[in-house]
Design a protein around this motif. Sequence first.
Motif, PDB file in Angstrom:
ATOM      1  N   VAL A  95      46.313  53.626  75.825  1.00 26.12           N
ATOM      2  CA  VAL A  95      45.113  52.862  76.165  1.00 26.12           C
ATOM      3  C   VAL A  95      45.418  51.889  77.304  1.00 26.12           C
ATOM      4  CG1 VAL A  95      43.474  51.121  75.293  1.00 26.12           C
ATOM      5  CG2 VAL A  95      44.166  53.033  73.835  1.00 26.12           C
ATOM      6  N   VAL A  96      44.488  51.793  78.218  1.00 29.16           N
ATOM      7  CA  VAL A  96      44.596  50.841  79.316  1.00 29.16           C
ATOM      8  C   VAL A  96      43.713  49.643  78.993  1.00 29.16           C
ATOM      9  CG1 VAL A  96      44.085  50.456  81.747  1.00 29.16           C
ATOM     10  CG2 VAL A  96      44.857  52.721  80.975  1.00 29.16           C
ATOM     11  N   ILE A  97      44.279  48.435  79.113  1.00 26.15           N
ATOM     12  CA  ILE A  97      43.461  47.234  78.975  1.00 26.15           C
ATOM     13  C   ILE A  97      43.389  46.593  80.356  1.00 26.15           C
ATOM     14  CG2 ILE A  97      43.144  45.063  77.737  1.00 26.15           C
ATOM     15  CD1 ILE A  97      43.855  46.803  75.533  1.00 26.15           C
TER      16      ILE A  97
ATOM     17  N   ALA B   7      49.095  50.357  73.915  1.00 25.39           N
ATOM     18  CA  ALA B   7      48.262  49.831  74.998  1.00 25.39           C
ATOM     19  C   ALA B   7      49.100  49.218  76.110  1.00 25.39           C
ATOM     20  CB  ALA B   7      47.312  48.768  74.443  1.00 25.39           C
ATOM     21  N   ALA B   8      48.575  49.343  77.320  1.00 19.82           N
ATOM     22  CA  ALA B   8      49.186  48.710  78.497  1.00 19.82           C
ATOM     23  C   ALA B   8      48.180  47.746  79.099  1.00 19.82           C
ATOM     24  CB  ALA B   8      49.563  49.764  79.531  1.00 19.82           C
ATOM     25  N   LEU B   9      48.693  46.606  79.546  1.00 16.56           N
ATOM     26  CA  LEU B   9      47.841  45.626  80.214  1.00 16.56           C
ATOM     27  C   LEU B   9      47.924  45.879  81.720  1.00 16.56           C
ATOM     28  CD1 LEU B   9      46.348  43.236  78.940  1.00 16.56           C
ATOM     29  CD2 LEU B   9      48.349  41.828  79.411  1.00 16.56           C
ATOM     30  N   VAL B  10      46.774  46.006  82.355  1.00 20.69           N
ATOM     31  CA  VAL B  10      46.742  46.160  83.816  1.00 20.69           C
ATOM     32  C   VAL B  10      46.043  44.943  84.415  1.00 20.69           C
ATOM     33  CG1 VAL B  10      45.777  47.496  85.733  1.00 20.69           C
ATOM     34  CG2 VAL B  10      46.796  48.677  83.772  1.00 20.69           C
ATOM     35  N   ILE B  11      46.768  44.193  85.229  1.00 19.09           N
ATOM     36  CA  ILE B  11      46.238  42.944  85.796  1.00 19.09           C
ATOM     37  C   ILE B  11      46.293  42.999  87.325  1.00 19.09           C
ATOM     38  CG2 ILE B  11      46.384  40.424  85.740  1.00 19.09           C
ATOM     39  CD1 ILE B  11      48.223  40.695  83.267  1.00 19.09           C
ATOM     40  N   PRO B  12      45.190  43.358  87.965  1.00 17.15           N
ATOM     41  CA  PRO B  12      45.190  43.291  89.429  1.00 17.15           C
ATOM     42  C   PRO B  12      44.984  41.844  89.871  1.00 17.15           C
ATOM     43  CG  PRO B  12      43.316  44.577  88.566  1.00 17.15           C
ATOM     44  CD  PRO B  12      43.889  43.797  87.447  1.00 17.15           C
ATOM     45  N   PHE B  13      45.596  41.464  90.986  1.00 12.14           N
ATOM     46  CA  PHE B  13      45.382  40.099  91.472  1.00 12.14           C
ATOM     47  C   PHE B  13      45.414  40.063  92.990  1.00 12.14           C
ATOM     48  CE2 PHE B  13      49.745  39.034  92.765  1.00 12.14           C
ATOM     49  CZ  PHE B  13      50.512  39.938  92.033  1.00 12.14           C
ATOM     50  N   HIS B  14      44.658  39.091  93.521  1.00 10.44           N
ATOM     51  CA  HIS B  14      44.678  38.832  94.959  1.00 10.44           C
ATOM     52  C   HIS B  14      44.714  37.325  95.148  1.00 10.44           C
ATOM     53  CE1 HIS B  14      43.944  39.239  99.224  1.00 10.44           C
ATOM     54  NE2 HIS B  14      42.904  38.432  99.131  1.00 10.44           N
ATOM     55  N   GLU B  15      45.799  36.814  95.677  1.00 11.73           N
ATOM     56  CA  GLU B  15      45.977  35.370  95.922  1.00 11.73           C
ATOM     57  C   GLU B  15      45.749  34.542  94.660  1.00 11.73           C
ATOM     58  OE1 GLU B  15      47.460  35.044  98.456  1.00 11.73           O
ATOM     59  OE2 GLU B  15      46.587  35.985 100.220  1.00 11.73           O
ATOM     60  N   GLU B  16      46.149  35.055  93.493  1.00 11.11           N
ATOM     61  CA  GLU B  16      46.012  34.293  92.248  1.00 11.11           C
ATOM     62  C   GLU B  16      47.059  33.179  92.245  1.00 11.11           C
ATOM     63  OE1 GLU B  16      43.676  34.617  89.604  1.00 11.11           O
ATOM     64  OE2 GLU B  16      44.657  32.702  89.262  1.00 11.11           O
ATOM     65  N   HIS B  17      46.739  32.098  91.546  1.00  9.17           N
ATOM     66  CA  HIS B  17      47.715  31.015  91.380  1.00  9.17           C
ATOM     67  C   HIS B  17      48.798  31.474  90.399  1.00  9.17           C
ATOM     68  CE1 HIS B  17      49.112  26.945  91.665  1.00  9.17           C
ATOM     69  NE2 HIS B  17      49.103  26.807  90.363  1.00  9.17           N
ATOM     70  N   LEU B  18      50.050  31.143  90.708  1.00  7.41           N
ATOM     71  CA  LEU B  18      51.151  31.708  89.916  1.00  7.41           C
ATOM     72  C   LEU B  18      51.065  31.373  88.432  1.00  7.41           C
ATOM     73  CD1 LEU B  18      53.797  33.313  89.742  1.00  7.41           C
ATOM     74  CD2 LEU B  18      55.036  31.217  90.336  1.00  7.41           C
ATOM     75  N   SER B  19      50.803  30.104  88.084  1.00  9.29           N
ATOM     76  CA  SER B  19      50.869  29.754  86.649  1.00  9.29           C
ATOM     77  C   SER B  19      49.702  30.365  85.859  1.00  9.29           C
ATOM     78  CB  SER B  19      50.952  28.241  86.433  1.00  9.29           C
ATOM     79  OG  SER B  19      49.802  27.571  86.895  1.00  9.29           O
ATOM     80  N   THR B  20      48.522  30.513  86.474  1.00 11.07           N
ATOM     81  CA  THR B  20      47.413  31.135  85.738  1.00 11.07           C
ATOM     82  C   THR B  20      47.666  32.641  85.574  1.00 11.07           C
ATOM     83  OG1 THR B  20      46.218  31.035  87.850  1.00 11.07           O
ATOM     84  CG2 THR B  20      45.541  29.505  86.140  1.00 11.07           C
ATOM     85  N   LEU B  21      48.273  33.246  86.582  1.00 15.98           N
ATOM     86  CA  LEU B  21      48.611  34.666  86.478  1.00 15.98           C
ATOM     87  C   LEU B  21      49.642  34.892  85.365  1.00 15.98           C
ATOM     88  CD1 LEU B  21      48.491  37.584  87.553  1.00 15.98           C
ATOM     89  CD2 LEU B  21      50.210  36.951  89.255  1.00 15.98           C
ATOM     90  N   LEU B  22      50.680  34.054  85.367  1.00 12.22           N
ATOM     91  CA  LEU B  22      51.727  34.193  84.348  1.00 12.22           C
ATOM     92  C   LEU B  22      51.172  33.925  82.952  1.00 12.22           C
ATOM     93  CD1 LEU B  22      54.739  32.462  86.124  1.00 12.22           C
ATOM     94  CD2 LEU B  22      54.539  34.898  85.567  1.00 12.22           C
ATOM     95  N   ARG B  23      50.251  32.926  82.863  1.00 11.18           N
ATOM     96  CA  ARG B  23      49.704  32.601  81.547  1.00 11.18           C
ATOM     97  C   ARG B  23      48.897  33.779  80.991  1.00 11.18           C
ATOM     98  NH1 ARG B  23      47.522  28.109  82.679  1.00 11.18           N
ATOM     99  NH2 ARG B  23      49.390  26.877  82.286  1.00 11.18           N
ATOM    100  N   THR B  24      48.244  34.531  81.868  1.00 12.53           N
ATOM    101  CA  THR B  24      47.524  35.724  81.417  1.00 12.53           C
ATOM    102  C   THR B  24      48.496  36.679  80.730  1.00 12.53           C
ATOM    103  OG1 THR B  24      46.044  35.518  83.331  1.00 12.53           O
ATOM    104  CG2 THR B  24      46.056  37.633  82.179  1.00 12.53           C
TER     105      THR B  24
ATOM    106  N   ILE C 216      53.176  45.859  80.765  1.00 10.51           N
ATOM    107  CA  ILE C 216      52.259  45.038  81.560  1.00 10.51           C
ATOM    108  C   ILE C 216      52.457  45.412  83.023  1.00 10.51           C
ATOM    109  CG2 ILE C 216      51.625  42.706  82.283  1.00 10.51           C
ATOM    110  CD1 ILE C 216      52.537  41.657  79.609  1.00 10.51           C
ATOM    111  N   ILE C 217      51.375  45.833  83.646  1.00 10.53           N
ATOM    112  CA  ILE C 217      51.451  46.231  85.052  1.00 10.53           C
ATOM    113  C   ILE C 217      50.583  45.294  85.875  1.00 10.53           C
ATOM    114  CG2 ILE C 217      50.919  48.066  86.707  1.00 10.53           C
ATOM    115  CD1 ILE C 217      51.581  50.030  84.368  1.00 10.53           C
ATOM    116  N   LEU C 218      51.224  44.550  86.766  1.00 12.62           N
ATOM    117  CA  LEU C 218      50.482  43.676  87.670  1.00 12.62           C
ATOM    118  C   LEU C 218      50.334  44.398  88.999  1.00 12.62           C
ATOM    119  CD1 LEU C 218      52.729  41.697  85.973  1.00 12.62           C
ATOM    120  CD2 LEU C 218      51.137  40.041  86.893  1.00 12.62           C
ATOM    121  N   VAL C 219      49.151  44.333  89.567  1.00 11.33           N
ATOM    122  CA  VAL C 219      48.936  44.997  90.853  1.00 11.33           C
ATOM    123  C   VAL C 219      48.578  43.939  91.887  1.00 11.33           C
ATOM    124  CG1 VAL C 219      47.732  46.836  92.068  1.00 11.33           C
ATOM    125  CG2 VAL C 219      48.008  46.971  89.578  1.00 11.33           C
TER     126      VAL C 219
END
Length: 400
Positions: A159-161, A70-87, A103-106
């Motif tokens: 699998v994409v998560i 499985a791969a984690l896909v995390i799109p973000f727009h103006e997310e706070h850095l520590s909450t994004l990293l904690r994800t 892990i792919i962050l977009v």
Amino acid sequence: MRRTRDAPPRRGRPPGLPACVCHARQKADLFQANGFNALLSDSIALDRSIPDLRYPECRSQLHYRRLPTAALVIPFHEEHLSTLLRTAVSCRARAPPQLLTEIILVDDASQKPALGGPLEAALAKHFPQSGFARVLRAPKREGLIRARMRGIAAVTADVVIVMDSHCECGVNWLPPLLHPIAEDYRTVVCPFIDVIDQETFEIRSQDTGARGSWSWNSFHYKRLPLLSESLRHRAEPFASPVMAGGLFAMTRRWFNELGGYDSGLDIWGGEQYELSFKIWQCGGRMLDAPCSRVAHIYRNFMPYKNPSNLGDFITRNFKRVAEVWMDEYKEQLYSTNNEEQYRLVDAGDLTKQRAIRERLKCHNFEWYMKNVAFDQPKFYPYRKPAKSLTGFLKAESANR
Ligand SMILES: [Mn+2]
């Protein structure tokens, strides 16, 4: 700032410390910018210990020895850095390492400086294995839907998560999502979503789960009660007509066979219906897995603006979904909402979407309503609006 795993809030409980007066202003500014207590987030370890909110029987649930990767896909727009990293950090920490392979962050065109160099540096520190975590950058704002598509297109795992950008994964969250998929690649599985308190960052469960649905008069996501079968076997995955939207696991193969999301959908809105309807109508199924828990920060307001040049994109999105998948039921949606607006909005070119429905010989919406969302009319009935008259109202003379 000192961050240890035992720093408050311990095990996901509220800190119980007096508010730091010296930071009141900073806290307020960060709350306004994010919609949650981002200052507190910065003082909490990325890999903090959290309460295990699963049913006790989840601990003895067995899974196949061989599960898809499985791969984690995390799109973000103006997310706070520590909450994004904690994800990213918490999901990695509580997943079997052989199963979560990337892990792919977009980044959907964020402007916050912390999401540039500092994000890259933090990822390199927390995920030293080369290529494991990477950031794709959209040159201009694409919106949640196309940002997800961009991330999914880069995945190499089976699998994409899809994950929201301010989450925390619970104990052993991944295998319960992958197990039903291992049995059938056209099964899509959603975790239970717990609550991270926006003020205290306490983690608590929402309820005992529900099936997904909608109301006709808003097309808002609504919930249907569990069926008696799942009340008896509460840890077992159960079928759900509509996904909540932000979190799901799906094979890359099935996502691509379905043509992904309709790329004509703008920013956000309607995408969970589009995907849910076609998963069911085209031969797949959708389950909620009670033993997979992911906590999410619910916000009371959106801290950033939607693009102003797109007009009423939500009605347009809804109309695209209705025109392609809902057959005669689309009239129930149009007639209970702003009907004139629905008639006026140009849904754009739908040939590609209709071709997918044709090619996969998908069931009609009547089939979906009878077999999947069979109790929808009972809980969220369609009520034909009373005929209204148009014309002018004139006040009667006051000196009657
Ligand atoms: Mn969210």
